[in-house]
Design an enzyme around this catalytic site. Structure first.
Site, PDB file in Angstrom:
ATOM      1  N   ASP A 255     -30.867  -2.207  10.712  1.00 34.32           N
ATOM      2  CA  ASP A 255     -29.685  -1.343  10.631  1.00 34.32           C
ATOM      3  C   ASP A 255     -28.437  -2.182  10.885  1.00 34.32           C
ATOM      4  O   ASP A 255     -28.515  -3.294  11.415  1.00 34.32           O
ATOM      5  CB  ASP A 255     -29.787  -0.206  11.662  1.00 34.32           C
ATOM      6  CG  ASP A 255     -28.752   0.891  11.419  1.00 34.32           C
ATOM      7  OD1 ASP A 255     -28.193   0.964  10.310  1.00 34.32           O
ATOM      8  OD2 ASP A 255     -28.503   1.684  12.348  1.00 34.32           O
TER       9      ASP A 255
ATOM     10  N   CYS B  64       0.809  -1.223   0.000  1.00 30.93           N
ATOM     11  CA  CYS B  64       0.000   0.000   0.000  1.00 30.93           C
ATOM     12  C   CYS B  64       0.841   1.271   0.000  1.00 30.93           C
ATOM     13  O   CYS B  64       0.325   2.336  -0.303  1.00 30.93           O
ATOM     14  CB  CYS B  64      -1.031   0.029   1.124  1.00 30.93           C
ATOM     15  SG  CYS B  64      -0.780  -1.040   2.480  1.00 30.93           S
TER      16      CYS B  64
ATOM     17  N   ASP C 218     -32.633   1.865   6.935  1.00 32.48           N
ATOM     18  CA  ASP C 218     -31.886   3.073   7.251  1.00 32.48           C
ATOM     19  C   ASP C 218     -31.013   3.483   6.058  1.00 32.48           C
ATOM     20  O   ASP C 218     -29.788   3.354   6.093  1.00 32.48           O
ATOM     21  CB  ASP C 218     -31.028   2.762   8.500  1.00 32.48           C
ATOM     22  CG  ASP C 218     -30.187   3.945   8.912  1.00 32.48           C
ATOM     23  OD1 ASP C 218     -30.596   5.077   8.662  1.00 32.48           O
ATOM     24  OD2 ASP C 218     -29.099   3.718   9.475  1.00 32.48           O
TER      25      ASP C 218
END
Length: 303
Positions: free
Chosen positions: A140, A58, A200
DNA sequence: GCGACAG
DNA sequence: ATCTTGTCGC
């Protein structure tokens, strides 16, 4: 109905491994290789939780404006590794950016393909009619890294019932693709729950008319309403409707309660249902289910 | 330079 | 969503 279950983390880490020795790329270029520049922040996030910093390099990913960007092992270590590869760093900027910029990823742009799938799913959605269910349930999910803590709260004649589900996720949060991240939770939690589902998130109010509430509603063949806490797109007009490209796609009960139909219900009927649940406030059952997911996560995360 | 960007 | 590895457009 079936849909694509791609492990975007694995796909993404495979792209990072393609960056040749001595080269760098950008967060945005990796997002484009995934198929959507809007995934740029998710690129940074996926790099940040990468568990194999030696196998998945990375440190080779920098900002579009040549700034070096962050690194889990510290920016000093990032600079050290880059210099070892012949990248010239001064004042935190990549000097030989153009000569060392890699963008020739071997990819089939998975997010672009998912967009096409979303359009197809949206075309199968039913945004008309009323619902007469008495029972409703809210769903949720809360997150810690790649672990999702999902809950469903089901209301039936004066009684609340709670279901919980902890699961690993294979898809990061990317604006516009929430369906691919959270639908698995909705699928499992709503099994044998005969109720209108409150999600949600958005439904119709989405760039491809395929927000999570619509995506999951169509895939599961269920009636859903989307209730988002903030605006994804469009403008709230002076009558409360959310308008995008001259189309009414949602309705703002208030600034933090944005309603849009998911599936098997009209916008007007969705507004009526949500208003019934709590006057002009965010529905209590959505607050309850959210608190439940947060409690699940904190229970598992003693700090 | 600041806001937009569901969760 | 969490507590922070972005980019573009106005």
């Amino acid at each position: 109905m079936n849909y694509t279950h791609i492990n975007l983390y694995d796909y993404f880490y495979g792209l990072v491994k393609q960056i040749p020795e001595g080269y760098i790329t950008t967060y945005g270029e990796l997002a484009k290789a995934l198929g959507d520049i809007r995934a740029a922040r998710a690129v940074g996030y996926m790099l940040s939780i990468n568990e194999d910093p030696d196998g998945i390099p990375c440190y080779k990913v920098v900002h579009t404006d040549r700034r070096m960007g962050k690194y889990a092992l510290g920016v000093e270590e990032k600079a050290r590794r880059l210099r070892k590869d012949g990248i010239i760093i001064s004042n935190g900027m990549v000097e030989n950016f153009n000569e060392r910029f890699f963008s020739d990823f071997k990819t089939d742009y998975p997010l672009a393909k998912l967009q096409e799938e979303q359009e197809k799913i949206a075309s199968m959605a039913d945004f008309a009619g009323d619902r007469d269910e008495e029972n409703y349930a809210a769903i949720d999910v809360s997150y810690e890294g790649r672990t999702g803590y999902g809950a469903l709260v089901y209301y039936d004649s004066g009684e609340y019932m709670v279901k919980n589900l902890e699961m690993k996720v294979n898809f990061p949060y990317i604006p516009g693709y929430l369906g691919y991240r959270e639908s698995p939770f909705i699928e499992k939690l709503s099994v044998n729950v005969d109720a209108l589902l409150l999600i949600d998130a958005n439904g119709l109010l989405h760039p491809r008319k395929c927000g999570l509430a619509t995506f999951a509603g169509v895939v599961l063949g269920r009636a859903t309403i989307g209730v988002a806490k903030s605006l994804l797109m469009g403008k709230i007009d002076d009558t409360g409707y959310v308008v995008y490209n001259n189309e009414k796609l949602g309705y703002a009960i208030n600034k933090h309660t944005i309603v849009s139909p998911g599936n098997m219900i009209s916008l007007e009927s969705s507004i009526k249902k949500i208003k019934l649940l709590g006057k002009n406030k965010y529905p209590a059952i959505l607050k309850m289910v959210h608190n439940e997911t947060v409690a699940m996560r904190k229970r598992r995360l003693p700090s």
